[in-house]
Design a protein around this motif. Structure first.
Motif, mmCIF file in Angstrom:
data_model
loop_
_atom_site.group_PDB
_atom_site.id
_atom_site.type_symbol
_atom_site.label_atom_id
_atom_site.label_comp_id
_atom_site.label_asym_id
_atom_site.label_seq_id
_atom_site.Cartn_x
_atom_site.Cartn_y
_atom_site.Cartn_z
ATOM 1 N N ARG A 5 48.476 37.406 35.042
ATOM 2 C CA ARG A 5 49.052 36.077 35.164
ATOM 3 C C ARG A 5 49.541 35.850 36.594
ATOM 4 N NH1 ARG A 5 52.775 39.531 33.352
ATOM 5 N NH2 ARG A 5 54.876 39.340 34.152
ATOM 6 N N ASP A 6 49.442 34.605 37.023
ATOM 7 C CA ASP A 6 49.943 34.168 38.318
ATOM 8 C C ASP A 6 49.180 34.719 39.517
ATOM 9 O OD1 ASP A 6 53.253 34.290 36.967
ATOM 10 O OD2 ASP A 6 51.910 32.588 37.069
ATOM 11 N N ALA A 7 48.154 35.517 39.335
ATOM 12 C CA ALA A 7 47.307 35.915 40.455
ATOM 13 C C ALA A 7 46.226 34.851 40.585
ATOM 14 C CB ALA A 7 46.695 37.288 40.219
ATOM 15 N N HIS A 32 37.025 52.027 49.826
ATOM 16 C CA HIS A 32 38.153 51.359 49.165
ATOM 17 C C HIS A 32 37.667 50.551 47.968
ATOM 18 C CE1 HIS A 32 39.664 52.018 53.282
ATOM 19 N NE2 HIS A 32 40.803 52.229 52.672
ATOM 20 N N HIS A 33 38.460 50.553 46.909
ATOM 21 C CA HIS A 33 38.135 49.807 45.688
ATOM 22 C C HIS A 33 39.413 49.177 45.146
ATOM 23 C CE1 HIS A 33 34.257 51.903 45.513
ATOM 24 N NE2 HIS A 33 34.955 52.957 45.911
ATOM 25 N N VAL A 34 39.324 47.907 44.772
ATOM 26 C CA VAL A 34 40.460 47.241 44.140
ATOM 27 C C VAL A 34 40.487 47.668 42.682
ATOM 28 C CG1 VAL A 34 41.547 45.045 43.578
ATOM 29 C CG2 VAL A 34 40.262 45.280 45.725
ATOM 30 N N GLU A 35 41.552 48.338 42.290
ATOM 31 C CA GLU A 35 41.684 48.812 40.910
ATOM 32 C C GLU A 35 42.249 47.729 39.999
ATOM 33 O OE1 GLU A 35 41.217 52.237 39.518
ATOM 34 O OE2 GLU A 35 39.818 52.052 41.195
ATOM 35 N N CYS A 36 43.317 47.074 40.442
ATOM 36 C CA CYS A 36 43.935 46.022 39.629
ATOM 37 C C CYS A 36 44.824 45.156 40.501
ATOM 38 C CB CYS A 36 44.724 46.602 38.459
ATOM 39 S SG CYS A 36 46.122 47.626 38.927
ATOM 40 N N VAL A 37 45.067 43.934 40.023
ATOM 41 C CA VAL A 37 46.005 43.018 40.657
ATOM 42 C C VAL A 37 46.895 42.433 39.584
ATOM 43 C CG1 VAL A 37 44.500 42.445 42.606
ATOM 44 C CG2 VAL A 37 44.419 41.049 40.547
ATOM 45 N N GLY A 38 48.076 42.026 39.985
ATOM 46 C CA GLY A 38 49.016 41.416 39.064
ATOM 47 C C GLY A 38 49.927 40.480 39.815
ATOM 48 N N LEU A 39 51.034 40.142 39.217
ATOM 49 C CA LEU A 39 52.019 39.271 39.833
ATOM 50 C C LEU A 39 52.626 39.995 41.031
ATOM 51 C CD1 LEU A 39 53.676 36.685 39.834
ATOM 52 C CD2 LEU A 39 55.243 37.788 38.245
ATOM 53 N N LYS A 40 52.186 39.630 42.237
ATOM 54 C CA LYS A 40 52.643 40.207 43.500
ATOM 55 C C LYS A 40 52.399 41.716 43.592
ATOM 56 C CE LYS A 40 56.144 36.716 44.442
ATOM 57 N NZ LYS A 40 57.546 36.461 44.744
ATOM 58 N N THR A 41 51.382 42.212 42.903
ATOM 59 C CA THR A 41 51.070 43.638 42.936
ATOM 60 C C THR A 41 49.564 43.856 43.050
ATOM 61 O OG1 THR A 41 50.854 43.864 40.529
ATOM 62 C CG2 THR A 41 53.058 44.233 41.466
ATOM 63 N N ALA A 42 49.217 45.026 43.523
ATOM 64 C CA ALA A 42 47.808 45.440 43.554
ATOM 65 C C ALA A 42 47.770 46.954 43.682
ATOM 66 C CB ALA A 42 47.065 44.805 44.729
ATOM 67 N N THR A 43 46.721 47.529 43.149
ATOM 68 C CA THR A 43 46.442 48.946 43.363
ATOM 69 C C THR A 43 45.046 49.055 43.944
ATOM 70 O OG1 THR A 43 47.875 49.671 41.555
ATOM 71 C CG2 THR A 43 46.164 51.213 42.266
ATOM 72 N N VAL A 44 44.963 49.783 45.075
ATOM 73 C CA VAL A 44 43.701 50.018 45.751
ATOM 74 C C VAL A 44 43.462 51.521 45.797
ATOM 75 C CG1 VAL A 44 42.441 49.783 47.929
ATOM 76 C CG2 VAL A 44 43.909 47.915 47.135
ATOM 77 N N ARG A 45 42.236 51.930 45.501
ATOM 78 C CA ARG A 45 41.859 53.346 45.523
ATOM 79 C C ARG A 45 41.058 53.639 46.786
ATOM 80 N NH1 ARG A 45 38.251 53.513 41.580
ATOM 81 N NH2 ARG A 45 36.440 53.919 42.864
#
Length: 148
Positions: A5-7, A32-45
């Protein structure tokens, strides 16, 4: 999780944009790979390979700094959309312990999102590990955007 939500950009949106704008990090054979995004967050591998290692068999500081920078950029773009010219104005990193060779994850969180500046922090960790190998704080300058 591919979006939250909100992304305003999904993982797929981000991967497509980044492959076009930054093929050196996200193009074919990318590290680099984008694992996930969220409300003002992200995880990159970061799939660290031999080119990311320093003498002694640990992942290099520059590779971890790049991961942190990319992770904040991804978290920011997920909130503001595809703004290629958002740029790093400051990055400070603390290396906490030596990471083992292999993948690393940068868990980014936007702390402040203003009209012109965004501040984020990143914890860098190994897979399945809660202990951080590095902690980073980065500031991004956001260019003027056309009014919708």
């Amino acid at each position: 999780m591919t979006a939250a939500r909100d992304a305003v950009m999904t993982v797929k949106d981000l991967e497509t944009f980044l492959a076009a704008e930054f093929p050196q990090a996200f193009g074919p054979g990318r590290a680099h790979h984008v694992e996930c995004v969220g409300l003002k967050t992200a995880t990159v591998r970061l799939d660290a390979d031999e080119s990311h290692l320093r003498p002694g068999g640990t992942i290099s500081g520059p590779a971890m700094m790049a991961l942190a920078d990319v992770a904040v950029y991804v978290a920011l773009l997920a909130q503001i959309g595809p703004v290629a010219l958002a740029v790093t104005t400051n990055l400070s990193i603390n290396f906490l312990r030596k990471p083992a060779p292999g993948p690393l994850f940068g868990d980014a969180r936007i702390i402040k999102l203003g009209k012109r500046l965004a501040v984020g922090e990143v914890g860098i960790r190994g897979p399945g590990d809660d202990e951080l190998v590095a902690h980073c704080v980065a500031t991004y300058s956001i260019p003027d955007r056309p009014k919708a």
